[in-house]
Scaffold this active site. Structure first.
Site, PDB file in Angstrom:
ATOM      1  N   HIS A 173       0.740  -1.503   0.321  1.00  0.00           N
ATOM      2  CA  HIS A 173      -0.275  -0.055  -0.101  1.00  0.00           C
ATOM      3  C   HIS A 173       1.073   1.079   0.360  1.00  0.00           C
ATOM      4  CE1 HIS A 173      -3.435  -2.362   0.380  1.00  0.00           C
ATOM      5  NE2 HIS A 173      -3.296  -2.558   1.964  1.00  0.00           N
ATOM      6  N   ASP A 210      -2.014 -10.722  -2.748  1.00  0.00           N
ATOM      7  CA  ASP A 210      -3.002 -10.099  -1.282  1.00  0.00           C
ATOM      8  C   ASP A 210      -4.128  -9.729  -1.492  1.00  0.00           C
ATOM      9  OD1 ASP A 210      -1.809  -8.931   2.145  1.00  0.00           O
ATOM     10  OD2 ASP A 210      -3.773  -7.767   0.858  1.00  0.00           O
ATOM     11  N   HIS A 212      -5.807  -7.319  -0.340  1.00  0.00           N
ATOM     12  CA  HIS A 212      -6.248  -5.882  -0.678  1.00  0.00           C
ATOM     13  C   HIS A 212      -5.217  -5.888  -2.155  1.00  0.00           C
ATOM     14  CE1 HIS A 212      -6.684  -6.242   3.656  1.00  0.00           C
ATOM     15  NE2 HIS A 212      -7.574  -5.105   3.491  1.00  0.00           N
ATOM     16  N   ASP A 299      -3.576 -12.667   3.530  1.00  0.00           N
ATOM     17  CA  ASP A 299      -5.987 -12.358   3.974  1.00  0.00           C
ATOM     18  C   ASP A 299      -6.440 -12.869   3.163  1.00  0.00           C
ATOM     19  OD1 ASP A 299      -4.918 -10.937   3.136  1.00  0.00           O
ATOM     20  OD2 ASP A 299      -4.437  -9.086   4.027  1.00  0.00           O
TER      21      ASP A 299
HETATM   22  N1  Q9C Z   1     -11.357  -3.917   9.908  1.00  0.00           N
HETATM   23  C1  Q9C Z   1      -2.672  -5.318   4.339  1.00  0.00           C
HETATM   24  O1  Q9C Z   1      -3.061  -5.848   3.419  1.00  0.00           O
HETATM   25  N2  Q9C Z   1      -8.537  -1.797   7.284  1.00  0.00           N
HETATM   26  N3  Q9C Z   1      -2.733  -3.982   4.835  1.00  0.00           N
HETATM   27  C2  Q9C Z   1      -8.415  -2.813   8.427  1.00  0.00           C
HETATM   28  C3  Q9C Z   1     -10.245  -3.799   8.925  1.00  0.00           C
HETATM   29  C4  Q9C Z   1      -6.897  -1.836   6.493  1.00  0.00           C
HETATM   30  C5  Q9C Z   1      -4.432  -4.104   4.990  1.00  0.00           C
HETATM   31  C6  Q9C Z   1      -9.614  -2.855   8.653  1.00  0.00           C
HETATM   32  C7  Q9C Z   1      -6.434  -3.046   5.838  1.00  0.00           C
HETATM   33  C8  Q9C Z   1      -4.535  -3.041   5.026  1.00  0.00           C
HETATM   34  C9  Q9C Z   1      -0.966  -4.729   3.584  1.00  0.00           C
HETATM   35 ZN    ZN Z   2      -3.851  -7.221   2.967  1.00  0.00          ZN
END
Ligand code: Q9C
Ligand code: ZN
Length: 361
Positions: A173, A210, A212, A299
């Site tokens: 990110h 990932d 995301h 994830d």
């Molecule tokens: N309620 C990576 O996986 N928000 N970043 C999560 C969940 C942020 C994840 C909130 C997600 C960022 C590298």
């Molecule tokens: Zn992620």
């Protein structure tokens, strides 16, 4: 597989604003410790990272952003803030367009150099981020220097030409000039740039699995044709990072056609996901990449606390196997994955799927 790991990440565990509540970040030190423990238990050799070459870092991040990250905690304390985590307060809205105005105070700078409030900067954040990027650079250098015929494998050991960087904080990110999503430096971009700058490959395939979208990796390489970036991820219409990762984002200028995005609905299973993975491989195949960087997020797992995808344990073995058949020298970089009981085991499953035919002999 050779593992690169540095303990410096331990001191970074920042606060996060999640669904309106201030919590200890999902990106905890235990994540990387679990991955390290699982991999070493399986007998994989570990090396420490070498110093991060700053000329590589400055090819993927802006110099003023790096200076900000290095100084942020000092500025926060100097300005008299007592809180243990430095958070931004305001961001530029769409019509509020004065990129030439850089705030001089730390709270203003935090907004200028970030994408949101799901992470913050604490005393040891820079040290941890630099060590994670150093691990990615070292893993890429190791792969570039591995002995063996042609580009494919280390014929001496019969192991595939690959290495794994246990990066924490994660990186995908992190944009050219902004942190967020638990990421400060883009480790996958550092790995790709290392492979390019060492003249090992003239084009690198970055595959982001990932949950995301890797908005940072996309941003860094968006107008370049020496990196092909493909990402499968949750639809940004309903999932972080919200403003990037739609299918019509395909790159621009020289980079047009070198970015591919596959947004998928909540609840996606591996069966559906892996069909789209094939389309990413077909897409990349024509582009003659000489190496692959895998942004490996876990994830996607069914029990992950921040995601909706439904991958099962055995799916990670299938993923590893399929990555192997791409038949490119490969650098794995750890991204997300927040279910502590499974993250290490799922990483091991990917790696063993990748090395399977060798390990069975
Ligand atoms: N309620 C990576 O996986 N928000 N970043 C999560 C969940 C942020 C994840 C909130 C997600 C960022 C590298
Ligand atoms: Zn992620």
């Amino acid at each position: 597989m050779l593992i690169v790991y540095g303990k410096e990440h331990d001191a970074h565990h920042c606060l996060e604003l999640d669904c309106g509540e201030l919590i200890r970040s999902w990106d905890s030190p235990e994540r990387a410790q679990n991955v390290f423990n699982s991999l070493t238990r399986e007998g994989h050799a570990v090396v420490a990272a070498q110093a991060l070459p700053h000329e590589i870092l400055l090819k993927v991040h802006d110099a003023d952003y790096i200076a900000f990250l290095q100084d942020a905690w000092k500025l926060w304390v100097e300005e008299g803030h007592k809180a243990s985590a430095a958070f931004a307060l305001a961001w530029r809205a769409r019509s509020w367009n004065r990129p030439d105005r850089v705030p001089t105070c730390i709270t203003g700078k935090l907004g200028y150099y970030s994408i949101g409030v799901d992470c913050s900067i604490i005393e040891h954040t820079w040290t941890a981020a630099e060590a994670a990027a150093a691990s990615a650079a070292t893993a890429a250098s190791v792969v570039a220097k591995m002995k063996g015929h042609g580009s494919r494998s280390d014929t001496h050991s019969k192991l595939p030409r690959a290495a794994f960087a246990i990066c924490r904080p994660p990186g995908h990110h992190a944009m050219r000039n902004a942190f967020g999503g638990y990421c400060y430096l883009n480790n996958a971009a550092v790995a790709a740039q290392t492979l390019l700058s060492s003249a090992f490959a003239s084009r690198v395939f970055v595959l982001d699995v990932d949950y995301h979208h890797g908005n940072g990796t996309q941003d860094i390489f968006y107008s370049r044709s020496d990196v092909c970036y493909a990402s499968l991820h949750a639809d940004p219409a309903t999932e972080f990072p919200y403003f990037s990762g739609y299918a019509d984002e395909i790159g621009e200028g020289d980079g047009q056609g070198y970015t591919r995005n596959v947004p998928l609905p909540p609840g996606t299973t591996f069966d559906v996901w892996s069909e789209h993975l094939e389309s990413c491989f077909d897409w990349a195949k024509e582009k003659n990449c000489g190496a692959m960087v895998v942004s490996l997020g876990l994830d996607t797992y069914i029990r992950d606390p921040v995601s909706t995808f439904k991958f099962e344990k055995q799916d990670y073995s299938a993923l590893g196997k399929r990555l192997r058949t791409v038949d490119l020298p490969t650098v794995f970089v750890l991204e997300g994955g927040y279910d502590l009981p499974s993250i290490g085991e799922n990483v091991v499953t990917v790696i063993h799927g990748f090395e399977e035919d060798i390990r069975c002999k």
